[in-house]
Design a protein around this motif. Sequence first.
Motif, PDB file in Angstrom:
ATOM      1  N   ASN A 222       0.836  -1.208   0.000  1.00 32.28           N
ATOM      2  CA  ASN A 222       0.000   0.000   0.000  1.00 32.28           C
ATOM      3  C   ASN A 222       0.871   1.259   0.000  1.00 32.28           C
ATOM      4  O   ASN A 222       1.979   1.266   0.549  1.00 32.28           O
ATOM      5  CB  ASN A 222      -0.889   0.022   1.246  1.00 32.28           C
ATOM      6  CG  ASN A 222      -1.804  -1.177   1.320  1.00 32.28           C
ATOM      7  OD1 ASN A 222      -1.396  -2.242   1.752  1.00 32.28           O
ATOM      8  ND2 ASN A 222      -3.044  -1.003   0.895  1.00 32.28           N
ATOM      9  N   THR A 305      -5.925   2.373   1.005  1.00 30.06           N
ATOM     10  CA  THR A 305      -6.422   1.051   1.418  1.00 30.06           C
ATOM     11  C   THR A 305      -6.314  -0.005   0.324  1.00 30.06           C
ATOM     12  O   THR A 305      -6.334  -1.211   0.605  1.00 30.06           O
ATOM     13  CB  THR A 305      -7.888   1.138   1.858  1.00 30.06           C
ATOM     14  OG1 THR A 305      -8.663   1.685   0.786  1.00 30.06           O
ATOM     15  CG2 THR A 305      -8.027   2.016   3.093  1.00 30.06           C
ATOM     16  N   THR A 376     -11.457  -5.196  -2.972  1.00 23.89           N
ATOM     17  CA  THR A 376     -11.439  -4.234  -1.857  1.00 23.89           C
ATOM     18  C   THR A 376     -10.025  -3.904  -1.411  1.00 23.89           C
ATOM     19  O   THR A 376      -9.684  -2.740  -1.199  1.00 23.89           O
ATOM     20  CB  THR A 376     -12.241  -4.774  -0.672  1.00 23.89           C
ATOM     21  OG1 THR A 376     -13.580  -5.031  -1.093  1.00 23.89           O
ATOM     22  CG2 THR A 376     -12.248  -3.792   0.495  1.00 23.89           C
ATOM     23  N   THR A 377      -9.184  -4.933  -1.313  1.00 17.97           N
ATOM     24  CA  THR A 377      -7.846  -4.734  -0.746  1.00 17.97           C
ATOM     25  C   THR A 377      -6.749  -4.626  -1.785  1.00 17.97           C
ATOM     26  O   THR A 377      -5.667  -4.106  -1.489  1.00 17.97           O
ATOM     27  CB  THR A 377      -7.498  -5.898   0.198  1.00 17.97           C
ATOM     28  OG1 THR A 377      -7.391  -7.099  -0.581  1.00 17.97           O
ATOM     29  CG2 THR A 377      -8.564  -6.072   1.258  1.00 17.97           C
ATOM     30  N   GLN A 398      -4.377 -14.583   1.686  1.00 22.95           N
ATOM     31  CA  GLN A 398      -3.731 -13.994   0.521  1.00 22.95           C
ATOM     32  C   GLN A 398      -2.735 -14.996  -0.026  1.00 22.95           C
ATOM     33  O   GLN A 398      -2.152 -15.788   0.708  1.00 22.95           O
ATOM     34  CB  GLN A 398      -3.037 -12.672   0.853  1.00 22.95           C
ATOM     35  CG  GLN A 398      -2.061 -12.758   2.006  1.00 22.95           C
ATOM     36  CD  GLN A 398      -1.458 -11.411   2.334  1.00 22.95           C
ATOM     37  OE1 GLN A 398      -0.514 -10.964   1.678  1.00 22.95           O
ATOM     38  NE2 GLN A 398      -2.016 -10.738   3.330  1.00 22.95           N
TER      39      GLN A 398
END
Length: 645
Positions: A222, A305, A376-377, A398
Motif C-alpha cells: 500500500n 487502502t 477491496t484490498t 492472501q
Amino acid sequence: MMSALFAGVSGLRNHMVRMNLVGNNIANINTVGFKSGRVTFREALVQTIRGAGRPVGSQGGTNPVQMGLGMSVSSVDNIFAQGGLETTGVLTDLAIQGAGFFILSDGYGEYYTRSGAFGLDANSNLVNTANGMYVQGKMANNDGTVPATAALGNIDLPFGQQDPARGTTSIQLANNLNATATTATATLVSSGETNIDAVTGMSIDGAGGTHTLTITGTQPTNSIFTGTNATGGALAMNDLLGADLGITQVGLDDGNFRISVDGDVATPVTGLTLNSTVADLIAAMNAIQGVDAELVGGEIQLTRTFAGDGTTYHIEVMCDAVAGNTNVVRRVFNTAADTVSANNGTAHTFVVSDVFQPTGETSLPAINLSVSVNETTGLVTGITDLGDGGVTIISSSQLAAGTAVIETADTQHATSITIYDSQGGKHTAVFTFTKRLVPNTWKWEVSTAANEILRSGYKGEVTFTDNGALASFTFGDLSNSMVIDPNNGAAVMNVKLFPGTGGEHDGLTGFSAPFTAITKNQDGYGMGMLDKISIDESGTITGIFTNGISRTLAQILLADFNNQGGLLKVGETLFSASANSGDAIKGVAGATINASLSSGALESSNVDLAQEFTDVIIAQRGFQANARVISTSDQLLNELVNLKS
C-alpha cells in the motif's frame, strides 16, 4: 333323312360332354388351386351335293351346295385365370399370385400344381400334405447363400438343427462425442505454502490430469505517508496548528483542507474546528473512501487502502492558504510542502507457472496462469485460467509463493457391446473415450470385464474436423485391428473396428451436442437352434435361430410354360408337361417367373359359379333341341314307312 338323326345324336353326345365339364367345374368350386375348364364345339363332316361353278360367258357362277352331318368337340381347355386368396394362418401354406406352378416330385417324375397346401413330414421335408410329394427347390449353403449351380431337389427344414457359433470379426462405431463436454472437476491435492485453501469448478477444456502450480513473487504493497508527531489523539487542533502563528478557523473551512484518491477530484475533510482533537482529524480523514488514517507511534499515518503501484493507487492531501493563514497541511504533517502524497505502493510480482500432465501421458510445457485480485484490498487471493477457465482457485487470506498440486478428472464417455469368441462364449468389450487437451481429439481404449487378454490394438486416438466429421482413427501401436485372447480355450480374436468414413458423418462424429456414441453392432453370435422359419414373396425360406440369427435355408422354385394350355391334368390338382406345353421354365418368383408368393394363404378355385349355371342352361337347351331333331326325324321316317300301307 338319316343324316338328321345322326346329326342330332352327335349334338346329344357332345352337349353331354359339355354338361360333364360344367359339372366337374361346379364340383371343384372349393378345391384349392383348381383351374376350371371349358369345351368348344366344331362342325363335323360336310357332304358336298354340288360344287361351286365359275361364271361362263353371260352366265354367272354358282355357289357350292353342302350339307353338314353334325358336330364334334373341338377342344377342352383349362382356364388358368388367377384365383382369389384365402388366409389360413399356416406358415407353410403358399399361394401364387401371377404365373407359374409349384414343382412337386414323387421321386420319379415332376408334377406341377397351383395348390400350395404344404407342410413338413417326419423327416422335416417340405411336402404336399395331400399326396406326400416333395416340394422342389434349392438348399442354401451353411453361409446362407444359394449357389446358382445347386441342383433342384427336396427341401429339408430340420427344426432343432444347430447353427454354429461365429466369432466376432468386426465392430461398428457410430454417433456423437460431445465436442464441448467437460466433467473435469478440479480437486486440490496439496497447497504447500501457497495459502490456497479452496478449489472448485470444472476446467473448460475437459482434460483430466495433474496441474503442478509453481508460484513465485510477492503481494502488492500500500502507498503510505507518515506525518508530524502528534503525541496523542487528545491533542487539540488549536495546539497542533499553533494559534499563536495566526491560523484561524478559516483555514479549516470552505473545503480548503482536501484529500484526492488516485488522482480523482479532491474531497474536502469536513467537520473540524480549532477545538477538534487529533482523533477528530483522523476520523474525518477516514470518512473519505480509500483512505485509512491512524496514529502510529504517535504520528499520523495515511494509507491507501487498495494495495498496488503508487502511480495508480495513491493519496494526495492539500490545503490552500486563506486570508494569510499558514497552510494547514504544512502544520498537520510538519512539512514545507503545500501538499503531501502517499504514492510509494508497489504492484504484485506473482508469476504462476502451470505444468500439466494429462492422465497417462507425459507432462506438457509450462504455461503461465493469471491471478485474481481482491476488489477491496488489491491483494492477490486467487488464480484463474486453469484448464482454459471454469476452475476457481481461492486463498481466503492472501496468495503466497510456493507449489500447489491440483487434479482434474477425465471427461469420458463409455459404451459397451457383447462380442463372441469362436466357441460362442460371450465377452463384454467396453469402449472408453477420454477427451484430450487438443481440441477435437479423444483417446479411445477398450477394456474387458473378465480374464481376457488384450494383446494389441486396444487403444488409440480419434480426431474430428472443425465441422464434426471424422478426421482420423488411429491405433496407438500402429495396428489395424484389435487382438483379444479370450483366455478360455477359444481361438484368438482379430477384430476390425469401423468408426466411419474419413471426412464424412456416417460413423463417429464430434459435434457440440449430447453424447450418443455407441458400439452400433458386431458380427459374432453364439450357437443357436433352428426355432422358426419364414417364407418371403420370392420363396426364400429363412431360418430363425434361438441365438437371434436369421439365415437363408432354401429357395422354393416355380415352373412356367410357354403354353400352359398344353399341360396334362393327372388328377389331385396336378399337371404334367406334354409335347405341346413345352419344357418347364424353372426359376425364382419375382425374377425368372413373373409371380410372387404369399405365405399363410392358399389360392382358391377360379370357377365362376354364375357362368357355370349359365352354361348348364345352355347345355340343357342344346341337348333338348338335338333331342327334338331326333324325335322329329323319327316321325318323318314313320310317315315314310306308312306310305306303303
